[in-house]
Design a protein around this motif. Structure first.
Motif, PDB file in Angstrom:
ATOM      1  N   ASN A  23       0.784  -1.144   0.010  1.00  0.00           N
ATOM      2  CA  ASN A  23       0.046   0.063   0.083  1.00  0.00           C
ATOM      3  C   ASN A  23       0.880   1.284  -0.024  1.00  0.00           C
ATOM      4  OD1 ASN A  23      -2.312  -1.693  -0.111  1.00  0.00           O
ATOM      5  ND2 ASN A  23      -2.582  -1.442   2.105  1.00  0.00           N
ATOM      6  N   GLY A  31       2.103   1.703  -3.457  1.00  0.00           N
ATOM      7  CA  GLY A  31       1.013   2.048  -4.273  1.00  0.00           C
ATOM      8  C   GLY A  31       0.811   3.811  -4.324  1.00  0.00           C
ATOM      9  N   CYS A  32       1.159   4.248  -2.881  1.00  0.00           N
ATOM     10  CA  CYS A  32       0.865   5.901  -2.672  1.00  0.00           C
ATOM     11  C   CYS A  32       2.044   6.528  -2.989  1.00  0.00           C
ATOM     12  CB  CYS A  32       0.536   5.718  -1.175  1.00  0.00           C
ATOM     13  SG  CYS A  32      -1.191   5.526  -0.842  1.00  0.00           S
ATOM     14  N   ILE A  69      -6.461   4.507  -3.539  1.00  0.00           N
ATOM     15  CA  ILE A  69      -6.008   3.367  -4.515  1.00  0.00           C
ATOM     16  C   ILE A  69      -6.579   2.116  -4.094  1.00  0.00           C
ATOM     17  CG2 ILE A  69      -3.549   4.568  -4.854  1.00  0.00           C
ATOM     18  CD1 ILE A  69      -2.557   2.457  -2.694  1.00  0.00           C
ATOM     19  N   ARG A 117      -3.858  -4.100  -2.958  1.00  0.00           N
ATOM     20  CA  ARG A 117      -3.805  -5.360  -4.085  1.00  0.00           C
ATOM     21  C   ARG A 117      -3.834  -6.734  -3.397  1.00  0.00           C
ATOM     22  NH1 ARG A 117       2.058  -3.299  -6.448  1.00  0.00           N
ATOM     23  NH2 ARG A 117       1.245  -1.305  -7.419  1.00  0.00           N
ATOM     24  N   CYS A 127      -4.583   7.281   0.422  1.00  0.00           N
ATOM     25  CA  CYS A 127      -3.041   7.881   0.757  1.00  0.00           C
ATOM     26  C   CYS A 127      -3.292   8.895   1.738  1.00  0.00           C
ATOM     27  CB  CYS A 127      -2.455   7.977  -0.544  1.00  0.00           C
ATOM     28  SG  CYS A 127      -2.215   6.719  -1.672  1.00  0.00           S
TER      29      CYS A 127
END
Length: 75
Positions: free
Chosen positions: A40, A43-44, A53, A56, A64
């Motif tokens: 995470n 992803g941010c 987001i 996953r 975020c």
């Protein structure tokens, strides 16, 4: 005599290094993180605060900056 001394030093090194690896590095100053939290955070990267987001692992939406859940690994 020299071969015995070299073998003894090698044995001490081998046993000492394996005991250090098995200790689990409990002296680390970094908090334990779950793989989901690391994904995470990755992803941010490059996102603004408040952007969403998709997680996953779970597939749920995460805002975020991603919150770290701080798992309790045996403590």
């Amino acid at each position: 005599m020299n071969k015995f001394l070299i073998a003894a030093i090698g044995l001490v090194f081998l046993l000492g290094s394996s005991a250090a690896m098995a200790s689990g590095n409990k002296e680390s100053a970094l908090p334990p993180m779950a793989a989901q939290d690391i994904l995470n955070q990755m992803g941010c990267d490059g996102k603004k605060a408040g952007e969403k987001i998709r997680d996953r692992v779970d597939g749920e939406m995460v805002t975020c900056p991603a919150k770290i859940k701080q798992p309790n690994f045996g403590k």
